[in-house]
Design an enzyme around this catalytic site. Structure first.
Site, PDB file in Angstrom:
ATOM      1  N   HIS A 194       0.865  -1.232  -0.173  1.00  0.00           N
ATOM      2  CA  HIS A 194      -0.671   0.301  -0.113  1.00  0.00           C
ATOM      3  C   HIS A 194       0.911   1.200  -0.068  1.00  0.00           C
ATOM      4  O   HIS A 194       1.184   1.038   0.872  1.00  0.00           O
ATOM      5  CB  HIS A 194      -1.136  -0.186   1.277  1.00  0.00           C
ATOM      6  CG  HIS A 194      -2.283  -0.530   1.019  1.00  0.00           C
ATOM      7  ND1 HIS A 194      -2.657  -1.478   2.040  1.00  0.00           N
ATOM      8  CD2 HIS A 194      -2.466  -1.625   0.113  1.00  0.00           C
ATOM      9  CE1 HIS A 194      -3.930  -2.598   1.541  1.00  0.00           C
ATOM     10  NE2 HIS A 194      -3.731  -2.572   0.679  1.00  0.00           N
ATOM     11  N   GLU A 197       1.558   3.981   3.012  1.00  0.00           N
ATOM     12  CA  GLU A 197       1.629   3.730   4.568  1.00  0.00           C
ATOM     13  C   GLU A 197       3.363   3.316   4.085  1.00  0.00           C
ATOM     14  O   GLU A 197       4.413   2.401   3.773  1.00  0.00           O
ATOM     15  CB  GLU A 197       1.343   1.927   4.240  1.00  0.00           C
ATOM     16  CG  GLU A 197       0.132   2.023   4.119  1.00  0.00           C
ATOM     17  CD  GLU A 197      -0.804   0.355   4.112  1.00  0.00           C
ATOM     18  OE1 GLU A 197       0.083  -0.130   4.330  1.00  0.00           O
ATOM     19  OE2 GLU A 197      -2.283   0.471   3.882  1.00  0.00           O
ATOM     20  N   ARG A 252      -3.229   4.627  -1.825  1.00  0.00           N
ATOM     21  CA  ARG A 252      -3.199   3.515  -1.309  1.00  0.00           C
ATOM     22  C   ARG A 252      -2.801   2.438  -1.773  1.00  0.00           C
ATOM     23  O   ARG A 252      -1.788   2.094  -2.130  1.00  0.00           O
ATOM     24  CB  ARG A 252      -4.187   3.122  -1.058  1.00  0.00           C
ATOM     25  CG  ARG A 252      -4.634   1.784  -0.228  1.00  0.00           C
ATOM     26  CD  ARG A 252      -6.070   1.167   0.676  1.00  0.00           C
ATOM     27  NE  ARG A 252      -6.509  -0.472   0.250  1.00  0.00           N
ATOM     28  CZ  ARG A 252      -6.001  -0.841   1.351  1.00  0.00           C
ATOM     29  NH1 ARG A 252      -4.993  -0.103   2.761  1.00  0.00           N
ATOM     30  NH2 ARG A 252      -6.624  -1.900   1.596  1.00  0.00           N
ATOM     31  N   HIS A 322       2.625  -3.382   6.762  1.00  0.00           N
ATOM     32  CA  HIS A 322       1.708  -1.941   6.438  1.00  0.00           C
ATOM     33  C   HIS A 322       2.006  -1.355   7.766  1.00  0.00           C
ATOM     34  O   HIS A 322       2.216  -1.345   9.107  1.00  0.00           O
ATOM     35  CB  HIS A 322       0.572  -2.544   6.765  1.00  0.00           C
ATOM     36  CG  HIS A 322       0.132  -3.841   5.060  1.00  0.00           C
ATOM     37  ND1 HIS A 322      -0.675  -3.328   4.258  1.00  0.00           N
ATOM     38  CD2 HIS A 322       0.163  -5.069   4.936  1.00  0.00           C
ATOM     39  CE1 HIS A 322      -1.164  -4.428   3.386  1.00  0.00           C
ATOM     40  NE2 HIS A 322      -0.103  -5.294   3.657  1.00  0.00           N
ATOM     41  N   GLU A 396       0.581  -4.459  10.483  1.00  0.00           N
ATOM     42  CA  GLU A 396       0.525  -2.881  10.948  1.00  0.00           C
ATOM     43  C   GLU A 396       1.175  -2.339  11.836  1.00  0.00           C
ATOM     44  O   GLU A 396       1.002  -2.680  13.050  1.00  0.00           O
ATOM     45  CB  GLU A 396      -1.357  -2.999  10.982  1.00  0.00           C
ATOM     46  CG  GLU A 396      -1.918  -4.143  10.318  1.00  0.00           C
ATOM     47  CD  GLU A 396      -2.631  -3.127   8.830  1.00  0.00           C
ATOM     48  OE1 GLU A 396      -2.048  -1.982   8.734  1.00  0.00           O
ATOM     49  OE2 GLU A 396      -3.282  -4.019   7.922  1.00  0.00           O
TER      50      GLU A 396
END
Ligand code: 0X9
Ligand code: ZN
Length: 783
Positions: A194, A197, A252, A322, A396
């Site tokens: 993405h 990020e 994104r 991410h 994440e």
């Protein structure tokens, strides 16, 4: 620098500005008009209470930061006009950022982007400071890789694993101790599926660089690199990443032109595993989670998957990196069901989380992806785990919430990199072990000789392969000095099992047991790790199931009592549809489908068909728990599987589900348990009836789901209700059922015989005659 590649775009305007920038030595920064602004856009955490509110809010919003609704909230970005429209709806929310552009401007000014493009400075080691003091462009990342491979030629192998849609190289770096590449288990790490990020590629680069620096200088890193190889693809989505620097900070997806003015496929919805499931992404080309025209339609996801497959089966662990949310997420993402290795993932996830949390006190949380975050179909980790058999995670990184979201201040790059590195090192140390054992299901404390009680382990082949003759159960009667060995058998699903009921333990005896398995190198691993000193225990007994109600068909349960006042989510017997709060399947093994559930429908979301407005009560038919002749010292028990959820949505954990029992056909009720446990799973309960009231032939059980006071999300389900009687089997000739064989059993036989009771038909031929006396005598003397 790879300027020619950067200018490969089909978008002529971008190609032109890129060519000019190329001339003046910049990496193609768009001018002020082209760099999209978000002035006075707000980042808002929205708490919808219905599917309708969710739809209304997401339809108005410019962008969905959490990509899909979580059970309890969703982070959305609104333009000022959109926000005005949104506030008209009176939906519960909390503004996280008043002006999204503030932090983007701060960053753009610092880095020389958009209107500040003239200030763009390229990092130079001679200026002092760390490369990780701020974010870096794709070209700078590529340059760093080139520089690092020149500094550490014996440790690195750089290759190109594919090209992005716009023709940029997708670069892979293998990091291995000299001469060891290809010999050791691999931890494969990718970043930046993405584009926005940015902390993802920064942390991946940080980790790679510290491994290189640490080899030969840091004993821990040296030891790890002597047992594990690392493979990095720091930037999967180079086109999107570049676009966030040149045109749109919050882009994104990749840069696929889908036609109709919509661009981009979400690379993390495009992998060929359970692709395009409803609820796990979108088929709308304009959506932020568009899964593409076909699985692996996109070169970025395809190249990364091919790179992993090319190194299989050495790849034993994979992390897709991410931001944001501080999650350590394991499969499944596509389904709410646990994956077969849930216990392995929980163990390794805990290792990663502990290491990451300890570094700077940041709070990460590990668990199943679909349950902690939301459903994702066609995601990378499901593909890696499901098709390559490697343990795979989505991590994440920082921050935890929407402020500052993707625009994480640069002073957090190094701390985030440090905690990520610690997580990766801790995982690598686990992967360096030849085998990792984990549980294959529950270890019941009561094993019945009357039915199969399989227990066992799963074996994850991390650095070596399993000696398939080795998996064993070790058991002894409690208090005995030595353990006996029992081989485990593979059930074909990776579970090594044996039946506790067939070990030959005497009735009512407590046994102690643990497991072991060896790799081909002959090292033995024990499960649980302290199994020899702290084994599992189980009592082996006999059991007779008196009532076995799978709730597949109608057996006389009654929904409702006069005082019930729930307006929705009423108990019904049906095949439940999954939500984050409701099971997607009943508990009875296939072909079973039905259970009692508080409205089986899923509707638009977890909150659509849950219990609302009061109580809904479910009452069983009458069950006979009086004496069972064939079991001595009988202990009647009521057992069931239940599901309960009340920890999502607004006002969580306000309610409970009382379960009552009656021994007089429902005249009087006694509380058996008051459920508040939010397991997100079917939970087995077993109660000894005599602990609550005397067992009779008039037993009933009652479940009451309820949403009292402040409305909250309540879902409940019940399945596989059983009345079982446990104890030790009666000797066939112990006809007065007192556990002793003596003359009184002869008298009891005579009484049964004279009464014409079939119990006296000892030869089982349907006729009572002298041969039954002989058969009884044989049983008495010789069985
Ligand atoms: O939606 C995603 O792809 C990831 N979140 S993000 O905000 N970084 O876009 C989460 C992926 C989690 N994976 C699965 N649930 N399978
Ligand atoms: Zn992401």
């Amino acid at each position: 620098m790879r300027i020619p590649h950067l200018c490969f775009g089909r978008n002529t305007r971008l190609a032109r500005s890129c060519a000019i920038a190329g001339l003046i030595g910049l990496a193609g920064f768009a001018n002020a008009q082209e760099y999209r602004r978000y002035d006075n856009y707000r980042a808002v955490r929205v708490f919808p209470t219905s599917q309708k509110e969710l739809m209304q809010a997401t339809t108005i919003a410019s962008d969905i930061w959490t990509c899909e609704p979580r059970p309890d909230y969703i982070d959305l970005m609104f333009s000022p006009e959109e926000f005005d429209a949104f506030t008209q709806l009176n939906i519960n929310h909390q503004v996280m950022t008043e002006n999204v552009q503030t932090s983007i401007d701060e960053e753009a000014q610092r880095l020389g982007l958009g209107q500040w493009a003239a200030n763009r400075k390229v990092w130079n080691a001679n200026d002092g400071g760390s490369w990780y003091d701020d974010y870096k462009t794709l070209a700078e990342v590529e340059q760093r890789i080139t520089d690092l491979s020149a500094t550490y030629p014996a440790l690195t192998a750089v290759s190109v694993v594919g090209q992005t849609l716009e023709g940029r190289d997708i670069t892979q770096v293998r990091v291995a101790a000299p001469g060891m590449s290809g010999q050791l288990p691999i931890v494969f790490i990718n970043g930046c599926q993405h584009a926005r990020e940015w902390i993802s590629p920064a942390s991946v680069m940080f980790t790679m660089e510290h491994l290189l620096e640490g080899y030969g200088t840091d004993p821990r890193i040296t030891a790890i690199l002597n047992s594990v190889e690392f493979v990095f693809v720091p930037i999967v989505n180079g086109d999107g990443y570049e676009y966030t620097w040149t045109n749109q900070r919050l882009w994104r997806k990749n840069r696929r032109d889908n036609g109709g003015g919509c661009f981009g496929v979400d690379p993390n919805r495009n992998w060929d595993y359970e692709w395009s499931l409803p609820g796990g992404g979108s088929g709308d080309p304009c959506s932020e989670t568009y899964w593409g025209s076909a699985p692996f339609s996109e070169p970025e996801s395809t190249a990364t998957a091919n790179a992993i497959a090319a190194l299989a089966p050495k790849v034993r662990a994979h992390i897709d990196t991410h931001s944001y949310g501080q999650w350590i997420l394991h499969p499944w993402g596509y389904s709410f069901d646990p994956c077969p290795d849930e216990s392995l993932f929980d163990d390794l996830g805990d290792t990663i989380e502990t290491a990451m949390d300890a570094t700077h006190g940041t709070n990460y949380t590990h668990g199943q992806s679909s349950i902690l975050l939301y459903q994702v179909s066609g995601g990378s980790k499901d593909w890696v785990y499901g098709t390559q058999g490697a343990a795979s995670w989505t991590i994440e990184l920082r921050p935890i919430g929407g402020n500052p979201g993707f625009v994480l201040p640069p002073d957090q790059i190094i701390p985030t990199g440090e905690e990520y590195l610690e997580g990766v090192l801790a995982l690598a140390e686990r992967i360096a072990a030849p085998l990792i054992l984990s549980s294959a299901g529950e270890y019941p404390s009561i094993a019945s000789s009357g039915e199969i009680t399989n227990v066992g382990i799963r074996v994850f082949e991390s650095a070596d392969t399993l000696n398939t003759g080795s998996p064993s159960l070790h058991w002894r009667t409690a208090g005995q000095p030595t353990f006996a060995n029992e081989p485990l058998a593979d059930d074909g699903q990776g579970n090594w099992l044996t039946d506790l009921g067939t070990l030959g333990a005497a009735c009512n005896e407590t046994i102690e047991y643990y497991f072991s398995a060896e790799n081909t190198g002959g090292t033995s691993f024990v499960y649980p790790p302290d199994g020899e000193t702290n084994p599992f225990t189980a009592v082996v007994i006999a059991q007779e199931v008196v009532v076995d109600d799978t709730l597949e068909t109608e057996t006389g349960w009654v929904v409702g009592i006069p005082s019930d006042d729930a307006t929705a989510g009423i108990w019904n017997r049906n095949d439940p549809q999954p939500t984050s709060a409701q099971p997607g399947d009943d508990h009875t093994p296939a072909p079973g489908v039905n259970c009692y559930v508080t409205d089986h429908r899923s509707g638009g979301g977890a909150g659509t068909y849950d219990v609302d407005g009061g109580t809904t009560t479910l009452t069983s038919p009458v069950m006979d728990a009086s004496d069972v002749f064939n079991i001595l010292d009988d202990e009647p028990r009521i057992e069931y599987w239940r599901w309960y959820s009340n920890n999502q949505g607004q006002n969580p954990n306000q309610d409970s589900m009382p379960v009552w029992i009656s021994n007089d056909s429902g005249q009087n009720w006694i509380l058996l348990e008051d459920v508040t446990e939010n397991a997100g799973a079917w939970v087995f309960k077993s109660f000894r009836i005599e602990d609550f009231l005397p067992a009779t032939d008039q037993m009933m059980i009652r479940f009451q789901a309820r949403d009292l006071g402040a409305g909250s999300l309540v879902e409940a389900a019940v399945d596989d209700v059983q009345l079982v009687v446990r104890g030790c089997p009666r000797h066939p000739a112990d006809l007065d059922a007192n556990g002793v064989l003596n003359i009184f059993d002869y008298i009891a036989f005579g009484n049964f015989y004279n009464a014409g009771d079939p119990i006296a038909d000892f030869d089982g031929n349907g006729v009572l005659n002298v041969f039954d006396y002989i058969a009884f005598g044989n049983a008495y003397c010789c069985l």
